[in-house]
Design an enzyme around this catalytic site. Structure first.
Site, PDB file in Angstrom:
ATOM      1  N   GLU A 186     -67.331  27.890  17.016  1.00  0.00           N
ATOM      2  CA  GLU A 186     -67.523  26.582  17.435  1.00  0.00           C
ATOM      3  C   GLU A 186     -68.993  26.148  17.595  1.00  0.00           C
ATOM      4  O   GLU A 186     -69.454  25.969  18.443  1.00  0.00           O
ATOM      5  CB  GLU A 186     -66.838  26.520  18.979  1.00  0.00           C
ATOM      6  CG  GLU A 186     -67.490  27.611  19.898  1.00  0.00           C
ATOM      7  CD  GLU A 186     -66.928  27.368  21.219  1.00  0.00           C
ATOM      8  OE1 GLU A 186     -66.676  26.241  21.682  1.00  0.00           O
ATOM      9  OE2 GLU A 186     -66.620  28.408  22.062  1.00  0.00           O
ATOM     10  N   GLU A 195     -76.116  21.302  14.419  1.00  0.00           N
ATOM     11  CA  GLU A 195     -76.387  22.738  14.995  1.00  0.00           C
ATOM     12  C   GLU A 195     -76.279  23.911  14.090  1.00  0.00           C
ATOM     13  O   GLU A 195     -76.102  25.135  14.657  1.00  0.00           O
ATOM     14  CB  GLU A 195     -75.608  22.776  16.440  1.00  0.00           C
ATOM     15  CG  GLU A 195     -75.932  21.578  17.398  1.00  0.00           C
ATOM     16  CD  GLU A 195     -75.272  22.016  18.709  1.00  0.00           C
ATOM     17  OE1 GLU A 195     -74.488  22.825  18.928  1.00  0.00           O
ATOM     18  OE2 GLU A 195     -75.138  20.866  19.520  1.00  0.00           O
TER      19      GLU A 195
END
Length: 792
Positions: free
Chosen positions: A535, A544
Site C-alpha cells: 500500500e 511516494e
C-alpha cells in the site's frame, strides 16, 4: 499511504446540518441603531445587524464641500476668461477638496461591548471608480476616514459596497487601489466587498453616488445593455483581490440574484473566500399561503454554499423591521423575552406567553435550515476540518512514521475492503488455474501453499486482510510481513503472537534489500513470492515512490505467474482555481521559500475546475501509468553486473549526466490540453490517481477489475467514501489568467536521478483568434520540486 490527522467519524459529535447565522441590513439606514432598536431587531429573529459608520449629517457636509469647490472653480475660470485667456485649461495644480476629520455629529458609532456583533457598512454613496478625479479623491478620503474610525471602535468586519459597473478598467483599478489602502488603514479588521453574482438589472445599490448627484447624465447605463456578461462582476473582483495580493483579510459578500445563473458561474464564486451571502427582499416569492419563500434553484445554491468549511453567514436586506417601525420605538421599550415566571403562568392558563414576533423572512430561512440535506459520511467534523488544509507530502522511505499516523491509515474500511476483495479474487484464481509456487518441487508437502508477502506492513492491516481472505477461500498460505520501521517491527512481533497465532513471519528490512522468503521445509534456500501486496500509493499514485520500491522487490516474484497487488495505477491532472490555497501558500513563502514548488496534499473543496469536458478533452486527463511487475529492471541488470552492493550506490542527475540510469524507466512526461470556454484564472493543478488492485488473469472472464480511485468523477463508482488519500496540488507561483475560448497546455515531468524523485510542471495559455489560428497569450514559470524531492 494516507492523509494525516484524525478521520474517525465517531471521534466527535456534531450537528446534523449546517447552521444558518442570519443578519439584517437596511439600505435606507443612515445611523447606528439605538440599544432598544438593536434589541428589537434581535428579538425578531436576527443574530446581527449592519451599522453605517457615518450618518446623513456627514453626507450633507461632504456634498456641500464639493459643491463649494465647484463654485470656486467656476469663479476661477471666469476670472481667467476676463484676462484674455478664454481657452486656458484648468490648472491641475489647483488644490482639490479635502474632507475634514469626523466629528461627533457625523457618526453615532462608538466602541461598545457588542461592536464585534455589528457588520460595519461603509457609505454606499462614495464612487471610487468615478472618472472625475475629485469625486474619486473625495470617495477615497471618505473610505479611509470610515476605515480608520471603524478600526478605532474595534470593528472586526467591514463591508464595502463594490463597484457599480465593470466596464471601466481605469475605474476598477482605482477601486482596487483604494481597497488595498483601506486594508492598511483598518489593519485589524476583515474587509468584505459586496459584489453581485452577476450584473442582473434592478439589483444595484439603491443609494445615489456623488457622481449621480453631480453628473446625473452619467448615471449607470448597465440597465440599458441588452446582453449581460455573466463573468464581468467576477472579473472586477479578480482585479480587486489581485491588486490586494490575495490578502487573507479580504473577503466577498455575494449578492444572490433573482435568476440563478448557470452552474459554471456558481462554481466560480464557490471557490472564492465567501463571508456573506446577501438576499434582498425582491428575491423572495410569496407562496400559496402568502408567506415569503425561495425558488428551488435558490435553495439548492444556498445548500451548496453552506457546505463550505467556513460557512458563509446570511444577510437579509430590506425585509424589516422597517425604519419607521424602529424609529417609532419610545426611548425605552421592554422588548426582552418573557421571564420564566411569565412563561410558567401562561402555560398554566393554556396560552402562549407573549413573545416578540419573528420576522417572516427569518422564519422561512429557519425552515430552510431544517430542510437542508443532512451531513454525509464525508462531512464529519474531522473531514470537514481538512478542507483546503495544506499538508506536506510524506517521506515514507526517509522517515519512520508514528503509531498515530498508522492508525489514521487504518481508519478507512473502504480501502481495506477493496484490498481484501482483490486478495480474495487472486487466491480464488490461483487455485482455479492451479498455479503452484515455484519455490518448492511438486512432491513437497508445502507445494500447495500460497506464498504471500506484505511489503511495508506498517501495523499489519493488510496482513490481517490477507489472513482473512485465505480463511474465506480455504487457501493454505505462508505469509511474510516486511517493515523497515524498527518501532512498527516491535508492534508486528507482538501482533503475530497475540492476534495472528504465530502464522506470520515478520522481517525487519527495507523491502528493496530483502533476501527473499525461506519456505517451510526449504529453509536453506530462497523461495519465490506468489502474491506481493503493498500500500505504497500516494495522492498522485507514484509520489511516494511505489514504482521504485516495487522495483527493488519484484525480482522475488515467481515468474511467470507472480501477482502484484496493486497491479497498476494511473496519475491524473486538472487545472483549478483555488484562491484560498494560493493566499495560504503566499503567506508561507517568507518561512518556506519552496512553498510554491512543493506538491501539497490537500482535501480540495473550495475550488473551481476551470476546464470543461469536451470530445477528446475530458476535464480530468491521465498523465501516465505504472504497471507491475516490470518485466525488465535496469536496477537488476546493474546489480547483476556490478553486484548487489552497488545497487543504490550511485549519484549524479540521471543517465544522461553520468549516473547509472537504473531508475530512468520510472521517469515520465505528459503534455495535456484542457479546454476553457469561459474566462478565468488558475492557481495550480489538481492531481489524482486510480489503481487497479487486481484484474482477472482468465481470458474473457467477464469479471470487473477490483479498483480504487480518488478521481472526483469516479470515486463514487469505484471506492465510495474512501478517505485514505486526499488529492495533490501543484501550485503556480503567479495566478494565470486566461480569456474565454482558450486552451490550457499542461506539461509535467516525473524526474529522477539515482537518489530522489521530483516533479516539474508548466502551464501555457493559447487563445483561438480564427478557425485555424491560435496564439499564445500567457504562460507560467517552469516549477520544480527538486529541492523538496522524495528521497529514495
Amino acid at each position: 499511504m494516507s492523509s494525516s490527522g484524525s478521520l474517525n467519524p465517531e471521534s466527535e459529535t456534531f450537528e446534523n446540518r449546517p447552521a444558518f447565522y442570519i443578519g439584517q441590513h437596511d439600505s435606507a439606514r443612515f445611523d447606528v441603531l439605538t440599544d432598544d432598536q438593536y434589541t428589537q431587531v434581535l428579538n425578531s429573529g436576527f443574530r446581527f445587524v449592519t451599522a453605517p459608520v457615518t450618518n446623513q449629517h456627514f453626507f450633507d457636509r461632504v456634498v456641500a464641500l464639493y459643491r463649494r469647490y465647484l463654485e470656486e472653480r467656476e469663479q476661477w475660470t471666469q476670472q481667467r476668461s476676463l484676462i484674455d485667456l478664454p481657452h486656458a485649461e484648468l490648472n491641475e495644480s489647483l488644490p482639490g477638496p479635502v474632507v475634514p476629520t469626523l466629528t461627533d455629529k457625523d457618526t453615532a458609532l462608538s466602541p461598545s461591548n457588542y461592536i464585534g456583533s455589528l457588520a460595519v457598512y461603509f457609505s454606499p454613496w462614495i464612487d471610487l471608480c468615478s472618472p472625475d478625479p475629485h469625486i474619486s479623491s473625495i470617495s477615497r478620503q471618505v473610505l479611509n476616514l470610515e476605515a480608520a474610525f471603524a478600526n478605532f471602535c474595534g470593528a472586526r468586519t467591514i463591508v464595502i459596497p463594490g463597484p457599480r459597473q465593470d466596464e471601466s478598467g481605469r475605474g476598477i483599478a482605482q477601486y482596487a487601489r483604494a481597497i488595498r489602502e483601506a486594508l492598511q488603514v483598518a489593519n485589524r479588521a476583515n474587509i468584505i466587498i459586496h459584489m453581485p453574482m452577476y450584473r442582473e438589472p434592478g439589483l444595484e445599490e439603491k443609494a445615489k453616488t456623488l457622481s449621480d448627484i453631480f453628473s446625473p447624465s452619467n448615471e449607470s447605463q448597465a440597465g440599458s445593455k441588452k446582453e449581460i456578461d455573466l463573468f464581468s462582476a467576477w472579473d472586477s473582483w479578480n482585479t480587486i483581490r489581485s491588486v490586494c495580493n490575495y490578502s487573507m483579510r479580504l473577503f466577498v459578500a455575494l449578492r444572490i440574484p433573482r435568476r440563478v445563473p448557470e452552474k459554471t458561474l456558481q462554481e466560480r464564486w464557490f471557490a472564492e473566500p465567501l463571508h456573506y451571502l446577501t438576499i434582498g427582499q425582491e428575491i423572495f416569492q410569496l407562496n400559496k399561503a402568502g408567506h415569503p419563500s425561495l425558488s428551488r434553484h435558490h435553495q439548492d445554491l444556498i445548500n451548496r454554499y453552506m457546505r463550505l468549511r467556513s460557512i458563509p453567514w446570511l444577510i437579509l436586506c430590506d425585509v424589516g423591521p422597517r425604519p419607521e417601525e424602529l424609529a417609532a420605538l419610545p426611548t425605552h421599550v421592554d422588548t426582552e423575552f418573557p421571564s420564566l415566571a411569565e412563561v410558567s403562568s401562561a402555560l398554566r392558563e393554556n396560552r402562549r406567553p407573549h413573545m416578540p414576533a419573528m420576522n417572516a423572512h427569518v422564519g422561512y430561512m429557519r425552515y430552510l435550515e431544517r430542510q437542508q440535506p443532512p451531513f454525509s459520511a464525508m462531512e464529519t467534523p474531522a473531514l470537514t476540518s481538512f478542507q483546503d488544509w495544506l499538508q506536506p507530502p510524506l517521506q515514507p522511505l526517509a522517515d519512520n512514521l508514528e503509531s498515530a499516523t498508522y492508525e489514521v491509515f487504518e481508519g478507512d474500511p473502504v480501502k481495506y475492503d477493496q484490498y481484501e476483495k482483490a486478495i480474495t479474487e487472486a487466491m480464488i484464481e490461483w487455485k482455479e488455474l492451479d498455479k503452484r509456487t515455484a519455490a518448492a518441487p511438486f512432491s513437497s508437502p508445502y507445494s500447495h501453499e500460497l506464498v504471500v508477502t506484505v511489503a511495508g506492513a506498517g501495523r499489519g492491516p493488510l496482513v490481517t486482510r490477507a489472513l482473512r481472505a485465505a480463511q474465506t477461500t480455504g487457501t493454505p498460505i505462508q505469509i511474510w510481513a516486511l517493515e523497515k520501521n524498527q518501532d512498527a517491527y516491535v508492534y508486528l512481533l507482538r501482533k503475530t503472537k497475540m492476534e495472528w497465532n504465530n502464522k506470520v513471519t515478520v522481517v525487519k528490512t527495507d523491502m528493496r534489500g530483502w533476501e527473499g522468503p525461506r519456505l517451510r521445509g526449504y529453509e536453506d534456500s530462497i523461495g519465490k513470492v506468489d502474491i506481493l501486496i503493498t500500500e505504497l500509493l500516494g495522492s498522485f499514485g507514484d509520489n511516494e515512490l511505489s514504482p521504485e520500491c516495487l522495483d527493488g522487490i519484484q525480482h522475488h516474484l515467481a515468474r511467470p505467474h507472480g501477482i502484484s497487488i496493486p497491479h497498476s495505477y494511473t496519475a491524473h491532472l486538472s487545472p483549478i482555481s483555488t484562491p484560498r490555497l494560493y493566499a495560504d501558500i503566499s503567506s508561507r513563502v517568507v518561512g518556506d521559500p519552496n512553498a510554491f514548488e512543493t506538491p501539497w496534499v490537500v482535501r480540495l473543496f473550495a475550488i473551481d475546475y476551470v476546464a470543461q469536458k469536451v470530445p477528446g478533452h475530458p476535464r480530468f486527463q491521465q498523465a501516465w501509468e505504472f504497471v507491475h511487475p516490470v518485466l525488465i529492471s535496469r536496477a537488476d541488470e546493474f546489480a547483476a553486473k556490478h553486484g548487489m552492493a552497488a545497487r543504490y550506490v550511485t549519484g549524479g542527475v540521471g543517465s544522461m549526466a553520468g549516473a547509472s540510469g537504473t531508475n530512468e524507466h520510472n521517469a515520465r512526461h505528459c503534455h495535456l490540453t484542457f479546454v476553457c470556454p469561459t474566462r478565468g484564472v488558475i492557481h495550480g493543478l489538481a492531481g489524482f490517481f486510480e489503481s487497479v488492485l487486481y484484474k482477472s488473469q482468465k481470458e474473457n472472464s467477464g469479471k470487473e477489475p477490483v479498483e480504487i480511485s480518488i478521481l472526483p468523477n469516479q470515486i463514487d463508482q469505484k471506492s465510495k467514501d474512501m478517505v485514505s488519500w486526499f488529492p495533490i496540488f501543484f501550485p503556480l507561483k503567479k495566478p494565470l489568467y486566461f480569456p474565454q475560448d482558450t486552451e490550457l497546455e499542461v506539461s509535467m515531468w516525473r524526474q529522477t536521478d539515482d537518489t530522489k524523485v521530483w516533479y516539474e510542471w508548466l502551464v501555457e495559455v493559447y487563445a483561438w483568434v480564427g478557425p485555424e489560428t491560435r496564439i499564445k497569450v500567457g504562460a507560467s514559470d517552469l516549477h520544480s520540486s527538486r529541492k523538496v524531492a522524495c528521497l529514495m
